[in-house]
Enzyme design. Structure first.
Site, PDB file in Angstrom:
ATOM      1  CB  SER A 153       0.414  -4.986  -0.297  1.00  0.00           C
ATOM      2  OG  SER A 153      -0.845  -4.599   0.146  1.00  0.00           O
ATOM      3  CE  LYS A 177      -1.521  -4.862   3.479  1.00  0.00           C
ATOM      4  NZ  LYS A 177      -1.642  -3.841   2.464  1.00  0.00           N
ATOM      5  CE1 TYR A 184      -2.377  -1.089   5.167  1.00  0.00           C
ATOM      6  CE2 TYR A 184      -4.007   0.406   4.236  1.00  0.00           C
ATOM      7  CZ  TYR A 184      -3.299  -0.781   4.182  1.00  0.00           C
ATOM      8  OH  TYR A 184      -3.505  -1.653   3.139  1.00  0.00           O
ATOM      9  CE1 TYR A 225      -2.629  -8.157  -1.631  1.00  0.00           C
ATOM     10  CE2 TYR A 225      -2.454  -8.619  -3.964  1.00  0.00           C
ATOM     11  CZ  TYR A 225      -2.155  -7.832  -2.884  1.00  0.00           C
ATOM     12  OH  TYR A 225      -1.382  -6.726  -3.056  1.00  0.00           O
ATOM     13  CB  VAL A 277      -2.460  -2.727  -5.818  1.00  0.00           C
ATOM     14  CG1 VAL A 277      -3.272  -3.875  -5.253  1.00  0.00           C
ATOM     15  CG2 VAL A 277      -2.403  -1.563  -4.844  1.00  0.00           C
TER      16      VAL A 277
HETATM   17  N1  GLU Z   1      -2.769   0.577  -0.113  1.00  0.00           N
HETATM   18  C1  GLU Z   1      -3.459  -0.501  -0.732  1.00  0.00           C
HETATM   19  C2  GLU Z   1      -4.814  -0.723  -0.091  1.00  0.00           C
HETATM   20  O1  GLU Z   1      -4.872  -0.669   1.091  1.00  0.00           O
HETATM   21  C3  GLU Z   1      -2.591  -1.717  -0.654  1.00  0.00           C
HETATM   22  C4  GLU Z   1      -3.176  -2.853  -1.395  1.00  0.00           C
HETATM   23  C5  GLU Z   1      -2.138  -3.782  -1.947  1.00  0.00           C
HETATM   24  O2  GLU Z   1      -1.095  -3.408  -2.448  1.00  0.00           O
HETATM   25  O3  GLU Z   1      -2.455  -4.954  -1.866  1.00  0.00           O
HETATM   26  O4  GLU Z   1      -5.795  -0.939  -0.715  1.00  0.00           O
END
Ligand code: GLU
Length: 305
Positions: free
Chosen positions: A64, A67, A189, A241, A259
């Site tokens: 993430s 992002k 994605y 989060y 993650v």
């Molecule tokens: N590729 C992971 C998912 O979509 C990213 C989650 C993350 O790193 O928060 O679940």
């Protein structure tokens, strides 16, 4: 570099000894193959000073943290219109939650939860000729780092098991906030999440969020000062989060976790610091990463507050 070197060494050695109560992410099977004892830190200041310790040169799945990069490119391409598609409010929910989307009519709370990042990927697909290639070259050009790449293995592994993300994308499409084919959006994605970088590479690539005068080697700016302000603000309020408040409370810097166990944190006008330790706390943030950064801003008495 102030006394960062000694402080980082001391905290690193201290946190290394701490019993890690976290767990490596395994809902994406390929992520579970990492050595859970990896632990690296790298800091890059806006004056170009750098310091590394531990596994700071090993590449890992940034998940993430990517992002921020997708949002940066989408923001550059369509400007303020991006906020019509995705909001800037903390979600207070897990990163892959479907809950709020129903009430919010398919407009994700922010670009740093999965729903928001999937919408940002949809924007990029509409704007770019070859989304995967163009996004990768955008990332490579920020620091002229041609070694940056996706991991096919991780992307495929997530594709095979990404049922929640598949549900999220379809759900948002039902509200009309995904314009392209859902399989194309999801494929893109998953690839963006599979980008691999080391702590050193991450600290260098995100310097544009710390340094108002940042230019790449082609003399291009990545974001204006006001755009960087906005992205830092969303990182501070939404980067972790449903633990974003806790991170702001304990660390006091804008940041973003993934993650894969990586965390980047920005001190505007000073530095970008990255910590990587794959074991995650129950909210999905690196256990030792958060601990390290909390001690770092406490010992240096240097956060944004
Ligand atoms: N590729 C992971 C998912 O979509 C990213 C989650 C993350 O790193 O928060 O679940």
């Amino acid at each position: 570099m102030k006394n960062y070197k000694k402080i980082i060494e001391d905290i690193y050695n201290d946190v290394k000894q701490v019993d890690d109560i976290g767990k490596v992410a395994n809902y994406i099977p390929e992520l579970a193959n990492v050595n859970e004892n990896n632990f690296g830190v790298h800091i890059t200041t806006i004056n170009g000073e750098e310091f590394s310790i531990g596994d700071a040169d090993k590449k890992f799945s940034i998940q993430s943290v990517s992002k921020i990069l997708t949002l940066t490119l989408a923001y550059k391409l369509i400007g303020e219109k991006i906020w019509n598609r995705v909001d800037v409010e903390p979600s207070g929910n897990p990163f892959n939650s479907l809950l709020q989307l129903e009430a919010d009519l398919g407009k994700p709370r922010n670009p740093f939860i999965n729903a928001g990042a999937i919408v940002v990927c949809d924007v990029l697909i509409s704007e770019l000729k070859n989304p995967k290639e163009d996004f990768l070259s955008f990332c490579r050009n920020i620091t002229n780092n041609q070694s940056l790449n996706y991991s096919d293995k991780v992307a495929q592994s997530e594709k095979n098991t990404g049922f929640r993300n598949i549900a999220l994308c379809n759900f948002i499409k039902s509200f009309g906030n995904i314009k392209n084919d859902v399989n194309r959006v999801l494929d893109f994605y998953f690839y963006t999440c599979s980008l691999e970088m080391s702590c050193k590479e991450l600290s260098e690539i995100f310097l544009y969020l710390a340094d108002d005068n940042y230019k790449n080697d082609k003399e291009e700016t990545i974001l204006s000062t006001s755009e960087a302000k906005r992205i830092n603000a969303i990182m501070l309020t939404c980067g972790f989060y449903d633990e974003s408040g806790e991170f702001a409370f304990r660390v006091g810097l804008p940041g973003k976790s993934g993650v894969g166990g990586g965390i980047i944190a920005i001190h505007p006008d000073e530095f970008c610091i990255t910590v990587w330790s794959p074991k995650l706390n129950p909210k999905g943030n690196s256990y030792k990463g958060m601990l390290f950064l909390e001690k770092f801003t406490s010992n240096t008495e240097n956060s944004i507050f």
